[in-house]
Structures are given as structure tokens and as C-alpha cells.
Design an enzyme around this catalytic site. Structure first.
Site, PDB file in Angstrom:
ATOM      1  CB  CYS A 116      -0.943   0.009   1.193  1.00 61.20           C
ATOM      2  SG  CYS A 116      -1.863  -1.517   1.364  1.00 61.20           S
ATOM      3  CG  HIS A 256      -3.311   3.103   2.486  1.00 62.32           C
ATOM      4  ND1 HIS A 256      -3.770   2.794   1.231  1.00 62.32           N
ATOM      5  CD2 HIS A 256      -3.367   1.955   3.202  1.00 62.32           C
ATOM      6  CE1 HIS A 256      -4.088   1.512   1.195  1.00 62.32           C
ATOM      7  NE2 HIS A 256      -3.856   0.986   2.378  1.00 62.32           N
ATOM      8  CG  ASN A 286      -6.764  -1.254   1.618  1.00 58.85           C
ATOM      9  OD1 ASN A 286      -6.073  -0.792   0.707  1.00 58.85           O
ATOM     10  ND2 ASN A 286      -6.237  -1.779   2.712  1.00 58.85           N
TER      11      ASN A 286
HETATM   12  O1  UT7 Z   1      -3.809  -1.619   3.614  1.00 55.89           O
HETATM   13  C1  UT7 Z   1      -3.100  -2.701   4.137  1.00 55.89           C
HETATM   14  C2  UT7 Z   1      -3.086  -2.690   5.579  1.00 55.89           C
HETATM   15  N1  UT7 Z   1      -4.296  -3.208   6.143  1.00 55.89           N
HETATM   16  C3  UT7 Z   1      -4.949  -2.548   7.080  1.00 55.89           C
HETATM   17  O2  UT7 Z   1      -4.658  -1.433   7.366  1.00 55.89           O
HETATM   18  C4  UT7 Z   1      -6.004  -3.227   7.873  1.00 55.89           C
HETATM   19  C5  UT7 Z   1      -5.775  -2.957   9.321  1.00 55.89           C
HETATM   20  N2  UT7 Z   1      -6.696  -3.623  10.150  1.00 55.89           N
HETATM   21  C6  UT7 Z   1      -7.995  -3.255  10.275  1.00 55.89           C
HETATM   22  O3  UT7 Z   1      -8.444  -2.353   9.607  1.00 55.89           O
HETATM   23  C7  UT7 Z   1      -8.825  -3.956  11.296  1.00 55.89           C
HETATM   24  O4  UT7 Z   1      -7.997  -4.720  12.127  1.00 55.89           O
HETATM   25  C8  UT7 Z   1      -9.923  -4.860  10.687  1.00 55.89           C
HETATM   26  C9  UT7 Z   1     -10.984  -4.002  10.043  1.00 55.89           C
HETATM   27  C10 UT7 Z   1      -9.316  -5.804   9.668  1.00 55.89           C
HETATM   28  C11 UT7 Z   1     -10.571  -5.661  11.797  1.00 55.89           C
HETATM   29  O5  UT7 Z   1     -11.103  -4.799  12.774  1.00 55.89           O
HETATM   30  P1  UT7 Z   1     -10.784  -5.069  14.320  1.00 55.89           P
HETATM   31  O6  UT7 Z   1     -11.528  -4.064  15.073  1.00 55.89           O
HETATM   32  O7  UT7 Z   1      -9.278  -5.071  14.475  1.00 55.89           O
HETATM   33  O8  UT7 Z   1     -11.401  -6.501  14.563  1.00 55.89           O
HETATM   34  P2  UT7 Z   1     -10.648  -7.828  15.027  1.00 55.89           P
HETATM   35  O9  UT7 Z   1      -9.693  -8.306  14.006  1.00 55.89           O
HETATM   36  O10 UT7 Z   1     -10.146  -7.595  16.400  1.00 55.89           O
HETATM   37  O11 UT7 Z   1     -11.858  -8.844  15.056  1.00 55.89           O
HETATM   38  C12 UT7 Z   1     -12.933  -8.678  15.960  1.00 55.89           C
HETATM   39  C13 UT7 Z   1     -13.983  -9.723  15.670  1.00 55.89           C
HETATM   40  C14 UT7 Z   1     -13.426 -11.135  15.513  1.00 55.89           C
HETATM   41  O12 UT7 Z   1     -14.330 -12.002  16.169  1.00 55.89           O
HETATM   42  P3  UT7 Z   1     -13.946 -12.667  17.567  1.00 55.89           P
HETATM   43  O13 UT7 Z   1     -12.703 -13.453  17.305  1.00 55.89           O
HETATM   44  O14 UT7 Z   1     -13.726 -11.505  18.503  1.00 55.89           O
HETATM   45  O15 UT7 Z   1     -15.153 -13.477  17.896  1.00 55.89           O
HETATM   46  C15 UT7 Z   1     -13.521 -11.391  14.021  1.00 55.89           C
HETATM   47  O16 UT7 Z   1     -13.717 -12.752  13.718  1.00 55.89           O
HETATM   48  O17 UT7 Z   1     -14.664  -9.426  14.454  1.00 55.89           O
HETATM   49  C16 UT7 Z   1     -14.737 -10.597  13.659  1.00 55.89           C
HETATM   50  N3  UT7 Z   1     -14.780 -10.226  12.250  1.00 55.89           N
HETATM   51  C17 UT7 Z   1     -15.919  -9.955  11.604  1.00 55.89           C
HETATM   52  N4  UT7 Z   1     -17.204  -9.943  11.999  1.00 55.89           N
HETATM   53  C18 UT7 Z   1     -18.142  -9.616  11.086  1.00 55.89           C
HETATM   54  C19 UT7 Z   1     -13.738 -10.071  11.394  1.00 55.89           C
HETATM   55  N5  UT7 Z   1     -14.183  -9.707  10.189  1.00 55.89           N
HETATM   56  C20 UT7 Z   1     -15.548  -9.637  10.300  1.00 55.89           C
HETATM   57  C21 UT7 Z   1     -16.558  -9.299   9.394  1.00 55.89           C
HETATM   58  N6  UT7 Z   1     -17.834  -9.301   9.826  1.00 55.89           N
HETATM   59  N7  UT7 Z   1     -16.304  -8.967   8.106  1.00 55.89           N
END
Ligand code: UT7
Length: 331
Positions: A116, A256, A286
């Protein structure tokens, strides 16, 4: 040796596919909700390329739009840089495919892989060639067809990405404007956090790698998130400092577009009001290396960026990598 020539962006162009996939559409594919996606990321919809389109096809349209605006003929382009992690092929480079398609017969061409951060790596690379007098006109493109490397069964990643391309022409500009500062970094120790496991020399493509889904993007979202919040704000500040300016001098931030919460962190650190930060991730998700040039083109077209404005570009991504630049807008 000091810079002989000042360099700056003299035109922009972009392209996104017309095929819109909304969060509601994704609710039918994986276990997710529009509410989860919007509150955790800010994304509402994304563009997905039609099956007959690859990364270079989008890059070519964006490039032609930027070229048209620059008034330059294809033969006047000296170098083409394409930032991408989703090239048409490993060989030839996507930059060479673009070079042929647009008829830039006098241009050298190569790809940049900095995920990115790739587009900013690209403009910083271009700046060096213009500054030394090696080249006069350089096309820098960020283009991605992430949907081809997305596991549409993985809700952790498939809700995040979109396809598109953005391009700029970098040329000599007056001494009072142009790219005033640049900052790049990398931390390979975080390479495992965002990767495509197979298809390279370490783990060549095989029946097993396909069956195991190892050709898709894998991301440890929460670890990348922590890194991103920290680096986005500090890299943006670094570009401001290196330009000899203060955050009060920043007119516009083009970050970004990974997550609205990450962008908000950088905005607050720079003490900018919301109207001074460009956000398009709600519409496009993204797009990795394409996110910043598509956003930049949008900001220019909407009349938000004007000659003399101090614009900060900042990005981070797989590698891990990060980069920023402060540009005093040239037109
Ligand atoms: O450009 C390249 C670089 N990439 C990024 O910048 C991405 C950076 N990361 C993020 O933007 C965030 O970490 C995410 C949007 C990917 C995830 O958000 P988060 O607040 O960090 O959530 P998390 O990974 O801590 O997950 C929380 C929960 C999990 O469930 P459990 O394990 O707590 O039961 C996931 O399984 O949310 C769940 N989850 C979803 N639920 C519904 C993950 N994806 C989804 C989804 N819908 N699409």
C-alpha cells in the site's frame, strides 16, 4: 550532490470499475453485516473488476487520463513506474505492459512492490530521476486488482479490498513548488502479518497450495491495525518536519484508505479538521497501491487541492512498509 531540478506532480488521472459490490451484497456471501463493516472500517461499498480486466487494463486507462491532462505525448514519457502487488504476471512487469499499450516507446519501465506504500515509493523514486536531470517526464501509477487474490470465503479480508488505478505525471516544476520532502521506511520483521504465502520461489504453485488457499491475501488485521495507527501519524509528521514546516502549514492530507479509524488517528495528530482530509474508502474500500493516487485525483477533480497548497501523502502496508511526502501543489 544537491538537486538540479525541482520535481512535482503536473497532472492526475484515475479509473475504477463500474461494478459496485455493497456491504449488503457481502452479507449474502460471508457471515458479516453492513453495520460491522461500516463501524469497524468505514467501508460501504467497493469496485470489483469485470473478469476481462486485469491490473494493467485499469492502469492504462488511469495513465491515459493523466497523460491527456498533462498535454504530453506518449513519446515524451521517459520512465513508467507501476506500484502493484497484483501484477498481470510476474514477468513481464505490469509497467512494460502499460508502456506498450500507451505507446510510450522512449520510456524505461519497471514495477515497484511496496504494497500500500508503493505509490509513494514510486513518486519518491521518480523525484530522484527528475532531480538529477536523468529524466524529465515520469508516469507513476498505482494499480491493483485485489479481487483476484481475495478469498471470498474469508470475512476477515474480503470485506476490505477493492480494485482500481490512479496515475500521475511527475515533471520539472518551478522552484517554489513540488515535492518538498519524502520519507520511506520498512520493517521486514513484520512480513508475516500481511502476505500471499504461495506462488513464489519459496512455495511454488501446486495442487496443494491451491487447495489450501495459499494464493490469497492473508492478513493479521489487528496487528496491522496497531502498526498502522502508530506509523500513519508519525510518518505524516515526519514529512512535515523534513519539509521544514509545522503541522499548521498543512492544507490537505491524502492518506492511504485502509480504515477510517486509522485515518482519524493521523488527522487528530496533525490537528486537521475533517474537511482537510480526503476519504473515499466508503466508496472504494482499500485499493492498496491504488488508494492514494485515486484519492489524489478525486481531491484535484473536486477542486480541493490548488496551486501552492501543502499536501501530505501518507501510506503504510505489507512488508511492512511506510512512506510519506509533502508536496507544494504545482498547478
Ligand atoms: O492496507 C493494508 C493494511 N491493512 C490494514 O490497514 C487493515 C488494518 N486492520 C484493520 O483495519 C482492522 O484490524 C480490521 C478491520 C481488519 C478488523 O477490525 P478489528 O476491530 O481489528 O477486529 P478484530 O480483528 O479484532 O476482530 C474482531 C472480531 C473477531 O471475532 P472474535 O474473534 O472476537 O469473535 C472477528 O472474527 O470481528 C470478527 N470479524 C468480523 N465480523 C463480522 C472479522 N471480520 C468480520 C466481518 N464481519 N467482516
Amino acid at each position: 550532490m544537491g538537486a538540479l531540478f525541482c520535481s512535482g506532480i503536473i497532472s492526475t488521472g484515475s479509473y475504477v470499475p463500474d461494478n459496485i459490490v455493497t456491504n449488503k451484497d457481502l452479507e449474502n456471501i460471508v457471515e458479516t453485516t453492513d453495520e460491522w463493516i461500516v463501524t469497524r472500517t468505514g467501508i460501504r461499498e467497493r469496485r470489483i473488476a469485470h473478469a476481462n480486466m486485469a491490473t494493467s487494463d485499469m492502469a492504462v486507462i488511469a495513465a491515459k487520463r493523466a497523460m491527456k491532462e498533462s498535454g504530453l505525448a506518449p513519446e515524451e514519457i521517459d520512465l513508467i513506474l507501476v506500484a502493484t502487488v497484483t501484477p498481470d504476471n510476474n514477468v513481464p512487469s505490469t509497467a512494460c505492459i502499460v508502456q506498450y499499450s500507451i505507446g510510450a516507446v522512449n520510456a524505461a519501465a519497471f514495477d515497484i512492490n511496496a504494497a500500500c506504500s508503493g505509490f509513494i515509493y514510486g513518486i519518491i523514486t521518480a523525484k530522484q530521476f527528475v532531480a538529477t536531470g536523468t529524466y524529465e517526464n515520469i508516469l507513476v501509477i498505482g494499480a491493483e486488482c485485489l479481487s483476484r487474490f481475495t478469498d471470498w470465503k474469508d470475512r476477515n479480508t474480503c470485506v476490505l479490498f477493492g480494485d482500481g488505478a490512479g496515475a500521475v505525471v511527475i515533471s520539472r516544476v518551478d522552484s517554489e513548488v513540488g515535492i518538498l520532502s519524502q520519507y520511506m521506511g520498512a520493517d521486514g520483521s513484520g512480513g508475516e502479518l500481511l502476505k500471499v504465502e504461495a506462488g513464489g520461489s519459496r512455495k511454488p504453485a501446486s495442487l496443494e497450495t491451491v487447495e489450501q488457499g495459499l494464493h490469497y491475501f492473508y492478513m493479521d488485521g489487528s496487528e496491522v491495525f496497531k502498526f498502522a495507527v502508530r506509523i500513519m501519524a508519525s510518518a505524516a509528521m515526519e514529512a512535515v518536519k523534513l519539509a521544514g514546516l509545522t503541522r499548521e502549514c498543512v492544507d490537505y492530507l491524502v492518506p492511504h484508505q485502509a480504515n477510517i479509524r486509522i485515518i482519524e488517528g493521523a488527522r487528530k495528530r496533525l490537528n486537521l479538521t475533517k474537511d482537510k482530509v480526503y476519504v473515499n474508502l466508503d466508496r472504494y474500500g482499500n485499493m492498496s497501491a491504488a488508494s492514494i493516487p485515486v484519492a489524489l485525483d478525486g481531491a484535484v477533480r473536486e477542486g480541493l487541492i490548488k496551486r501552492g497548497h501543502n499536501i501530505v501523502l501518507v501510506g503504510f502496508g505489507g512488508g511492512l512498509t511506510w512512506a510519506s511526502a509533502l508536496i507544494k501543489w504545482a498547478y
